[in-house]
Design a protein around this motif. Sequence first.
Motif, PDB file in Angstrom:
ATOM      1  N   ALA A  55       3.008  -1.252  -6.143  1.00 49.26           N
ATOM      2  CA  ALA A  55       1.892  -1.076  -5.211  1.00 49.26           C
ATOM      3  C   ALA A  55       0.624  -1.744  -5.733  1.00 49.26           C
ATOM      4  O   ALA A  55       0.356  -1.743  -6.937  1.00 49.26           O
ATOM      5  CB  ALA A  55       1.638   0.415  -4.976  1.00 49.26           C
ATOM      6  N   ASP A  56      -0.143  -2.316  -4.810  1.00 46.39           N
ATOM      7  CA  ASP A  56      -1.460  -2.881  -5.113  1.00 46.39           C
ATOM      8  C   ASP A  56      -2.560  -1.843  -4.900  1.00 46.39           C
ATOM      9  O   ASP A  56      -3.655  -1.973  -5.430  1.00 46.39           O
ATOM     10  CB  ASP A  56      -1.775  -4.065  -4.186  1.00 46.39           C
ATOM     11  N   LEU A  57      -2.254  -0.847  -4.056  1.00 46.90           N
ATOM     12  CA  LEU A  57      -3.243   0.163  -3.695  1.00 46.90           C
ATOM     13  C   LEU A  57      -2.535   1.472  -3.402  1.00 46.90           C
ATOM     14  O   LEU A  57      -1.493   1.485  -2.742  1.00 46.90           O
ATOM     15  CB  LEU A  57      -4.033  -0.283  -2.449  1.00 46.90           C
ATOM     16  N   ILE A  94       0.850  -1.188   0.000  1.00 45.38           N
ATOM     17  CA  ILE A  94       0.000   0.000   0.000  1.00 45.38           C
ATOM     18  C   ILE A  94       0.888   1.241   0.000  1.00 45.38           C
ATOM     19  O   ILE A  94       1.742   1.400   0.873  1.00 45.38           O
ATOM     20  CB  ILE A  94      -0.936   0.010   1.223  1.00 45.38           C
ATOM     21  N   LEU A  95       0.662   2.103  -0.975  1.00 44.54           N
ATOM     22  CA  LEU A  95       1.372   3.378  -1.077  1.00 44.54           C
ATOM     23  C   LEU A  95       0.471   4.472  -0.520  1.00 44.54           C
ATOM     24  O   LEU A  95      -0.659   4.641  -0.987  1.00 44.54           O
ATOM     25  CB  LEU A  95       1.721   3.687  -2.535  1.00 44.54           C
ATOM     26  N   ALA A  99      -0.389  -5.897   4.953  1.00 47.25           N
ATOM     27  CA  ALA A  99       0.373  -5.376   3.815  1.00 47.25           C
ATOM     28  C   ALA A  99       1.555  -4.548   4.284  1.00 47.25           C
ATOM     29  O   ALA A  99       1.589  -4.057   5.413  1.00 47.25           O
ATOM     30  CB  ALA A  99      -0.537  -4.508   2.933  1.00 47.25           C
ATOM     31  N   SER A 100       2.519  -4.377   3.398  1.00 53.05           N
ATOM     32  CA  SER A 100       3.623  -3.440   3.618  1.00 53.05           C
ATOM     33  C   SER A 100       3.133  -2.053   3.251  1.00 53.05           C
ATOM     34  O   SER A 100       2.251  -1.897   2.414  1.00 53.05           O
ATOM     35  CB  SER A 100       4.816  -3.797   2.736  1.00 53.05           C
ATOM     36  N   LEU A 101       3.753  -1.060   3.853  1.00 57.82           N
ATOM     37  CA  LEU A 101       3.333   0.320   3.645  1.00 57.82           C
ATOM     38  C   LEU A 101       4.506   1.152   3.151  1.00 57.82           C
ATOM     39  O   LEU A 101       5.602   1.060   3.701  1.00 57.82           O
ATOM     40  CB  LEU A 101       2.792   0.874   4.971  1.00 57.82           C
ATOM     41  N   MET A 102       4.260   1.914   2.108  1.00 61.03           N
ATOM     42  CA  MET A 102       5.245   2.893   1.608  1.00 61.03           C
ATOM     43  C   MET A 102       4.625   4.269   1.793  1.00 61.03           C
ATOM     44  O   MET A 102       3.532   4.539   1.286  1.00 61.03           O
ATOM     45  CB  MET A 102       5.548   2.657   0.128  1.00 61.03           C
ATOM     46  N   VAL A 159       5.973   6.197  -8.592  1.00 63.51           N
ATOM     47  CA  VAL A 159       6.429   5.458  -7.417  1.00 63.51           C
ATOM     48  C   VAL A 159       5.590   4.190  -7.246  1.00 63.51           C
ATOM     49  O   VAL A 159       6.122   3.113  -6.960  1.00 63.51           O
ATOM     50  CB  VAL A 159       6.396   6.334  -6.141  1.00 63.51           C
ATOM     51  N   ALA A 160       4.283   4.298  -7.439  1.00 63.43           N
ATOM     52  CA  ALA A 160       3.410   3.126  -7.333  1.00 63.43           C
ATOM     53  C   ALA A 160       3.821   2.057  -8.342  1.00 63.43           C
ATOM     54  O   ALA A 160       3.895   0.873  -8.007  1.00 63.43           O
ATOM     55  CB  ALA A 160       1.955   3.525  -7.547  1.00 63.43           C
ATOM     56  N   GLN A 161       4.119   2.476  -9.564  1.00 60.03           N
ATOM     57  CA  GLN A 161       4.534   1.538 -10.608  1.00 60.03           C
ATOM     58  C   GLN A 161       5.870   0.886 -10.247  1.00 60.03           C
ATOM     59  O   GLN A 161       6.008  -0.333 -10.285  1.00 60.03           O
ATOM     60  CB  GLN A 161       4.666   2.274 -11.952  1.00 60.03           C
ATOM     61  N   GLY A 162       6.850   1.698  -9.878  1.00 57.05           N
ATOM     62  CA  GLY A 162       8.183   1.194  -9.566  1.00 57.05           C
ATOM     63  C   GLY A 162       8.230   0.296  -8.343  1.00 57.05           C
ATOM     64  O   GLY A 162       8.988  -0.673  -8.293  1.00 57.05           O
ATOM     65  N   TRP A 163       7.417   0.590  -7.343  1.00 55.21           N
ATOM     66  CA  TRP A 163       7.405  -0.177  -6.095  1.00 55.21           C
ATOM     67  C   TRP A 163       6.491  -1.398  -6.195  1.00 55.21           C
ATOM     68  O   TRP A 163       6.580  -2.318  -5.392  1.00 55.21           O
ATOM     69  CB  TRP A 163       6.988   0.737  -4.940  1.00 55.21           C
TER      70      TRP A 163
END
Length: 175
Positions: free
Chosen positions: A119-121, A5-6, A31-34, A113-117
């Motif tokens: 992220a699902d959400l 999750i971003l 989930a992991s959090l960014m 950042v969502a694309q590179g990491w």
Amino acid sequence: MFRKILAAIDRSPNGNAVFDEALALAKATKASLMLLHILSGEEKDSPQTPTLLTLEYHPLHGELLEDYWKQWQSYEEQGFKLLRAYTEQATNAGVSTEFTQNSGNPSRNICEVAQGWGADLIVIGRRGHSGLNELILGSVSNYVFHHAPCSVHVVYAPFSLKSEVPILNEAQVVH
């Protein structure tokens, strides 16, 4: 369900609401959090760049640039302090958390950042602009909603808009 999750946060009350919502979702789904903060002139209280016209004719332009640079460094450090505090809070809650702070266009930055990491959400706030304000000022949440590589959860915290709405007393009300 969600593994990554971003949370795109800023230094407003909406940023607090976005963090709280993202943390609750991360805890519920394990989930992991960014945490992402974008340094941008669009954020309230960001340093405003001196214009070239002002600098060209101003005898103290070097001092203006130096003052701007100091303000920018302070703004950047405040962002890092916010991210570190949120990261500590999330980690203490048992959520694997990391953070990053970028500068530039918030809309595109969030999607990149969502694309590179992976992220699902994306959890993002909404300032409440609509109509002409949204057309002129743009809408980060609207852009992200339409261009994100994953699902988007928009947090709307109307309490932050109270200071922007004028309060009329009885004498100002037209009947």
